[in-house]
Scaffold this motif. Structure first.
Motif, short mmCIF file in Angstrom:
data_model
loop_
_atom_site.label_atom_id
_atom_site.label_comp_id
_atom_site.label_asym_id
_atom_site.label_seq_id
_atom_site.Cartn_x
_atom_site.Cartn_y
_atom_site.Cartn_z
N PRO A 95 0.86 -16.80 13.83
CA PRO A 95 -0.44 -16.96 14.69
C PRO A 95 -1.86 -16.26 14.28
O PRO A 95 -2.88 -16.69 14.00
N TYR A 96 -1.16 -14.76 14.21
CA TYR A 96 -2.43 -13.90 13.78
C TYR A 96 -2.83 -14.12 12.45
O TYR A 96 -4.11 -14.05 11.82
N VAL A 97 -2.01 -14.14 11.45
CA VAL A 97 -2.60 -14.59 9.97
C VAL A 97 -3.22 -15.89 9.92
O VAL A 97 -4.20 -15.77 9.07
N MET A 98 -2.91 -16.92 10.68
CA MET A 98 -3.35 -18.14 10.71
C MET A 98 -4.69 -18.04 11.22
O MET A 98 -5.65 -18.59 10.65
N THR A 99 -5.10 -17.32 11.93
CA THR A 99 -6.24 -17.08 12.78
C THR A 99 -7.35 -16.48 11.74
O THR A 99 -8.35 -16.61 11.72
N LEU A 100 -6.69 -15.53 11.28
CA LEU A 100 -7.41 -14.53 10.19
C LEU A 100 -7.92 -15.50 8.97
O LEU A 100 -9.24 -15.73 8.89
N THR A 126 -16.28 -7.23 8.17
CA THR A 126 -14.99 -7.19 7.34
C THR A 126 -13.98 -6.09 7.46
O THR A 126 -13.00 -6.10 7.54
N ALA A 127 -14.94 -4.86 7.91
CA ALA A 127 -14.09 -3.77 7.94
C ALA A 127 -13.42 -3.90 9.36
O ALA A 127 -12.36 -3.17 9.40
N VAL A 128 -14.04 -4.59 10.23
CA VAL A 128 -13.21 -4.73 11.63
C VAL A 128 -11.83 -5.49 11.41
O VAL A 128 -10.95 -5.06 11.72
N LEU A 129 -12.18 -6.63 10.60
CA LEU A 129 -11.15 -7.33 10.27
C LEU A 129 -9.74 -6.52 9.35
O LEU A 129 -8.83 -6.79 9.84
N ALA A 130 -10.26 -5.83 8.49
CA ALA A 130 -9.43 -5.03 7.84
C ALA A 130 -8.67 -4.00 8.49
O ALA A 130 -7.44 -3.60 8.26
N PHE A 131 -9.43 -3.23 8.99
CA PHE A 131 -8.84 -2.13 9.99
C PHE A 131 -7.95 -2.82 11.19
O PHE A 131 -6.96 -1.93 11.47
N MET A 132 -8.16 -3.89 11.83
CA MET A 132 -7.35 -4.56 12.91
C MET A 132 -6.05 -4.63 12.02
O MET A 132 -4.88 -4.59 12.63
N VAL A 133 -6.03 -5.22 10.56
CA VAL A 133 -4.85 -5.57 9.96
C VAL A 133 -4.11 -4.09 9.83
O VAL A 133 -2.97 -3.98 9.62
N PHE A 134 -4.87 -3.09 9.22
CA PHE A 134 -4.20 -1.76 8.94
C PHE A 134 -3.57 -1.43 10.17
O PHE A 134 -2.38 -0.80 10.17
N PHE A 135 -4.33 -1.16 11.21
CA PHE A 135 -3.75 -0.52 12.63
C PHE A 135 -2.44 -1.42 13.10
O PHE A 135 -1.44 -0.91 13.35
N PHE A 136 -2.64 -2.86 12.60
CA PHE A 136 -1.61 -3.70 13.33
C PHE A 136 -0.12 -3.42 12.57
O PHE A 136 0.78 -3.32 13.09
N VAL A 137 -0.34 -3.30 10.99
CA VAL A 137 0.75 -3.28 10.28
C VAL A 137 1.51 -1.69 10.40
O VAL A 137 2.50 -1.82 10.33
N THR A 138 0.50 -0.92 10.62
CA THR A 138 0.83 0.51 10.61
C THR A 138 1.94 0.69 12.04
O THR A 138 2.93 1.21 11.93
N ALA A 231 -10.73 -16.06 1.27
CA ALA A 231 -9.92 -16.15 2.59
C ALA A 231 -8.56 -16.13 2.19
O ALA A 231 -7.81 -15.45 2.94
N TYR A 232 -8.33 -16.87 0.88
CA TYR A 232 -7.09 -16.78 0.73
C TYR A 232 -6.31 -15.12 0.24
O TYR A 232 -5.16 -14.99 0.52
N VAL A 233 -7.28 -14.54 -0.46
CA VAL A 233 -6.81 -13.33 -0.95
C VAL A 233 -6.75 -12.36 0.31
O VAL A 233 -5.73 -11.63 0.42
N PHE A 234 -7.83 -12.42 1.26
CA PHE A 234 -7.72 -11.69 2.33
C PHE A 234 -6.38 -11.85 3.08
O PHE A 234 -5.54 -10.99 3.50
N THR A 235 -5.96 -13.13 3.22
CA THR A 235 -4.84 -13.65 3.82
C THR A 235 -3.49 -13.10 3.22
O THR A 235 -2.52 -12.63 3.77
N ILE A 236 -3.35 -13.19 2.00
CA ILE A 236 -2.39 -12.96 1.36
C ILE A 236 -2.20 -11.44 1.02
O ILE A 236 -0.85 -10.93 1.16
N LEU A 237 -3.09 -10.78 1.01
CA LEU A 237 -3.13 -9.35 1.03
C LEU A 237 -2.69 -8.99 2.60
O LEU A 237 -1.53 -7.83 2.61
N THR A 238 -2.92 -9.52 3.58
CA THR A 238 -2.42 -9.32 4.89
C THR A 238 -0.87 -9.28 4.85
O THR A 238 -0.08 -8.65 5.55
#
Length: 250
Positions: A95-100, A126-138, A231-238
């Motif tokens: 759900p999180y990845v789909m929302t992104l 984009t930094a907020v989206l990226a850091f959300m992913v970073f902190f979430f996965v960490t 959008a695909y690249v951002f998601t696949i990197l996530t």
């Protein structure tokens, strides 16, 4: 100053002005609570996602409508991406990845409308989206694996003498992830819109108008692909980062 610019050639344009965040009402200073054009188009993007995934699939017909078909294809594509990269264990975070993916896709696509604004051209967004992913996965990596998550930085297959050096390189590259993750998206969207603005300005010159119009059509067609690809690249990197959190170690 303006008169001097007009005397130079009469062609004055500012392609970067389209990225200025402005208040929706009045011309006063912008505070954290001020409604802005960026806020408006992010809200419209969220509403578009809701319209497609909630209202577009409300009927759940056996013979799907166009909106239901698009929603189901999007759902299936992102779900398969998450499963292929992270495994079955990663599906709980689908759900999180789909929302992104949906938010970035619609924010990019709506920005191609005339008189619109591109929120994903703003590094703050984009930094907020990226850091959300970073902190979430960490955080997820340490919760799931404890200290074993640090194995992500230790290349055990390398020669012993090289492992400390590689660990430093891996650590630096890990903390650079949110920077590259955010700049890639914002930079590509901003570049495409700036190029279209430049060609549009040359359309005012009669001698260059036919070439300029053809260039705008070509760049616009390219941007239709770019908004989806980014959008695909951002998601696949996530998904790749999520895989590292679930299955650390080399």
């Amino acid at each position: 100053m303006a008169a001097a610019e007009e005397e130079v050639g009469g062609l004055v344009f500012h392609p970067m002005d389209q990225f200025i965040v402005k208040p929706l009402f009045g011309d006063g200073p912008i505070s954290w609570y001020t409604p802005t054009n960026a806020m408006l188009w992010m809200a419209l993007s969220a509403l578009a996602v809701i319209a497609l995934l909630v209202f577009g699939t409300r009927g759940r017909a056996i013979v799907p409508s166009r909106s239901q078909s698009i929603a189901e294809l999007t759902y299936g594509m992102v779900r398969k991406m998450v499963e292929d990269i992270t495994g079955k264990e990663g599906l709980k975070y689908f759900p999180y990845v789909m929302t992104l993916f949906c938010f970035i896709l619609f924010a990019n696509a709506l920005a191609l409308l005339p008189m619109s604004f591109s929120p994903t051209s703003q590094i703050a967004v984009t930094a907020v989206l990226a850091f959300m992913v970073f902190f979430f996965v960490t955080i997820l990596g340490f919760v799931k694996n404890g200290s074993h998550f640090l194995g992500l930085f230790w290349v055990s297959s390398a020669p012993a003498a090289m492992r400390p050096v590689l660990a430093i390189i891996e650590l630096i590259s890990y903390f650079v992830r949110p920077v590259s993750h955010s700049i890639r998206l914002a930079g590509n969207i901003m570049a495409g819109h700036a190029v279209m603005k430049v060609f549009a300005a040359f359309a005012a010159v009669v001698a260059l108008a036919p070439v300029s119009i053809l260039a705008i059509v070509g760049v616009y067609a390219l941007e239709v692909l770019v908004v989806t690809i980014q959008a695909y690249v951002f998601t696949i990197l996530t998904c790749v980062y999520l895989k590292d959190a679930l299955h650390p170690g080399h």
